[in-house]
Design a protein around this motif. Structure first.
Motif, mmCIF file in Angstrom:
data_model
loop_
_atom_site.group_PDB
_atom_site.id
_atom_site.type_symbol
_atom_site.label_atom_id
_atom_site.label_comp_id
_atom_site.label_asym_id
_atom_site.label_seq_id
_atom_site.Cartn_x
_atom_site.Cartn_y
_atom_site.Cartn_z
ATOM 1 N N CYS A 125 52.171 43.190 51.425
ATOM 2 C CA CYS A 125 50.667 43.250 50.968
ATOM 3 C C CYS A 125 50.022 42.330 49.593
ATOM 4 O O CYS A 125 49.555 41.746 49.605
ATOM 5 C CB CYS A 125 50.544 44.397 51.057
ATOM 6 S SG CYS A 125 49.977 45.608 52.676
ATOM 7 N N ARG A 130 48.227 39.078 49.324
ATOM 8 C CA ARG A 130 46.202 38.622 48.931
ATOM 9 C C ARG A 130 46.750 38.121 47.666
ATOM 10 O O ARG A 130 45.405 37.195 47.591
ATOM 11 C CB ARG A 130 45.887 40.267 48.158
ATOM 12 C CG ARG A 130 45.757 41.017 49.341
ATOM 13 C CD ARG A 130 45.033 42.130 48.591
ATOM 14 N NE ARG A 130 46.255 43.327 47.457
ATOM 15 C CZ ARG A 130 46.770 44.014 47.503
ATOM 16 N NH1 ARG A 130 47.350 44.200 48.117
ATOM 17 N NH2 ARG A 130 47.385 44.532 45.898
ATOM 18 N N THR A 145 50.005 49.304 57.467
ATOM 19 C CA THR A 145 48.528 48.716 57.482
ATOM 20 C C THR A 145 47.468 48.743 58.756
ATOM 21 O O THR A 145 46.360 49.060 58.716
ATOM 22 C CB THR A 145 48.161 47.223 56.914
ATOM 23 O OG1 THR A 145 49.152 46.829 58.433
ATOM 24 C CG2 THR A 145 49.753 47.315 55.755
ATOM 25 N N TYR A 157 45.306 41.108 57.519
ATOM 26 C CA TYR A 157 45.263 41.520 56.147
ATOM 27 C C TYR A 157 44.967 41.096 55.582
ATOM 28 O O TYR A 157 44.003 40.995 54.676
ATOM 29 C CB TYR A 157 46.794 42.221 56.331
ATOM 30 C CG TYR A 157 46.752 43.310 54.686
ATOM 31 C CD1 TYR A 157 46.204 43.959 54.234
ATOM 32 C CD2 TYR A 157 47.198 42.290 53.814
ATOM 33 C CE1 TYR A 157 46.742 45.311 53.320
ATOM 34 C CE2 TYR A 157 46.974 43.027 52.296
ATOM 35 C CZ TYR A 157 46.670 44.005 52.407
ATOM 36 O OH TYR A 157 46.317 44.762 51.026
ATOM 37 N N ARG A 158 45.640 39.205 55.585
ATOM 38 C CA ARG A 158 45.255 38.584 53.870
ATOM 39 C C ARG A 158 43.527 37.918 54.265
ATOM 40 O O ARG A 158 42.356 38.365 53.577
ATOM 41 C CB ARG A 158 45.997 37.496 54.243
ATOM 42 C CG ARG A 158 45.160 35.739 54.093
ATOM 43 C CD ARG A 158 46.289 34.561 54.221
ATOM 44 N NE ARG A 158 47.682 35.051 52.563
ATOM 45 C CZ ARG A 158 48.268 34.074 53.233
ATOM 46 N NH1 ARG A 158 49.056 33.562 53.694
ATOM 47 N NH2 ARG A 158 49.250 34.172 51.840
ATOM 48 N N GLN A 181 41.158 39.629 55.291
ATOM 49 C CA GLN A 181 39.768 41.190 55.164
ATOM 50 C C GLN A 181 40.001 41.387 54.095
ATOM 51 O O GLN A 181 38.863 41.119 53.199
ATOM 52 C CB GLN A 181 40.614 42.317 56.345
ATOM 53 C CG GLN A 181 39.185 43.182 55.393
ATOM 54 C CD GLN A 181 40.327 44.595 56.357
ATOM 55 O OE1 GLN A 181 41.454 45.568 55.647
ATOM 56 N NE2 GLN A 181 39.870 44.986 57.744
ATOM 57 N N HIS A 182 41.466 40.978 53.532
ATOM 58 C CA HIS A 182 41.371 41.222 51.399
ATOM 59 C C HIS A 182 41.100 39.865 51.023
ATOM 60 O O HIS A 182 40.652 39.709 49.161
ATOM 61 C CB HIS A 182 42.584 41.330 51.023
ATOM 62 C CG HIS A 182 42.601 42.860 51.497
ATOM 63 N ND1 HIS A 182 43.232 42.934 52.574
ATOM 64 C CD2 HIS A 182 43.039 44.362 50.850
ATOM 65 C CE1 HIS A 182 43.663 44.436 52.949
ATOM 66 N NE2 HIS A 182 43.119 45.284 51.773
#
Length: 281
Positions: free
Chosen positions: A235, A239, A268, A275-276, A278-279
């Motif tokens: 994670c 990010r 997650t 995930y990438r 979203q962040h």
């Protein structure tokens, strides 16, 4: 090996402790204490282990921990400077009668739960961070008022995330020394192909005994523990870097994309690419 129970020193002219812990004093191992803890990270980043929770911490994060909740803040890099302002206070440091006053309902609310850890969020975290910094500089009644003010804000706000709840640590001194050894070994080797035989060997236990011991004390299986550490690293890389997702997979302790993808989603609830996105939004 250090004992798990940490004795908090409170100066004679104070009713609770509020001080900065900076490297090398920041580096305390897996421990717990009788006091509540309100902590503001002021420098560094890494992994927070709070009860059965494993996640990242960074500068500006604020946590509130109930008494007797084992925890450990491990820096992401050995040479990094770690620093935090930490407040330790007993629930009844002003007396049980004082806390029973109806006007203190919101102050008492975060003190009602045992073995619970929360991370403050949004504006609440920013407000409490300002109060904590002031508290370290104050003396006398002003210092107590700032602590009560911070607990009032925490008790009346929903801007907080429960990290662990009803975590009951049953281990004694010898068991907790073993847990510390296992955690320390795991953080040094989690990118390798760790086997149960290998990690059980450092505890001088059989594999079944080790698995029962770890689950009883950390409330999760050893491989779930390793999984959360590895996914936490992934994670952070997703990010903070633009490295390809497949590269991140192989640099987070995995040698199989399907296995990495599945475990990432288990932890997650998102795919690595989701995930990438979203962040970075």
């Amino acid at each position: 090996m250090k004992t798990l129970i940490q004795k908090i020193h409170v100066e004679e002219h104070h009713s609770f402790a509020c001080r900065t812990y900076k490297t090398p004093d920041f580096e305390t191992a897996w421990h717990k204490h009788l006091e509540c803890e309100l902590i503001l990270i002021t420098e560094g980043n890494g992994t927070a282990l709070i009860g059965d929770y494993i996640g990242e911490y960074k500068e500006g994060d604020v946590f509130f921990l109930s008494p007797n909740l084992p925890h450990w803040f491990r820096k992401s890099e050995h040479k990094m400077i770690g620093s935090a302002i930490v407040i330790h206070f007993l629930k009844d440091f002003m007396g049980e009668t004082f806390l029973s006053l109806p006007e203190l309902k919101n102050i008492c609310r975060p003190l009602e739960n045992n073995d619970t850890g929360v991370q403050l969020q949004g504006q609440l975290a920013e407000d409490i961070a300002v109060i904590i910094k002031k508290m370290e500089q104050e003396e006398g009644l002003e210092r107590i008022q700032l602590l009560l003010n911070s607990m009032q804000k925490i008790g009346s706000s929903a801007e907080q995330r429960t990290l662990t709840n009803a975590f009951d640590s049953l281990g004694g001194g010898a068991e907790n020394a073993l847990i510390e050894t296992i955690i320390d070994y795991s953080f040094k080797h989690y990118l390798d192909a760790v086997s149960l035989k290998e990690v059980a060997g450092i505890t001088r236990m059989s594999i079944p005994s080790f698995c029962r011991f770890f689950k009883r004390n950390v409330k999760k299986s050893y491989f779930d523990f390793i999984k959360e550490i590895r996914i936490g690293r992934a994670c952070k890389l997703l990010r903070e870097t633009d490295r390809p997702v497949l590269d991140i997979c192989y640099n987070s302790g995995y040698n199989s994309w399907p296995n990495f993808s599945k475990q990432f989603k288990d932890v997650t609830k998102l795919s690595p690419s989701q995930y990438r996105k979203q962040h970075l939004a």
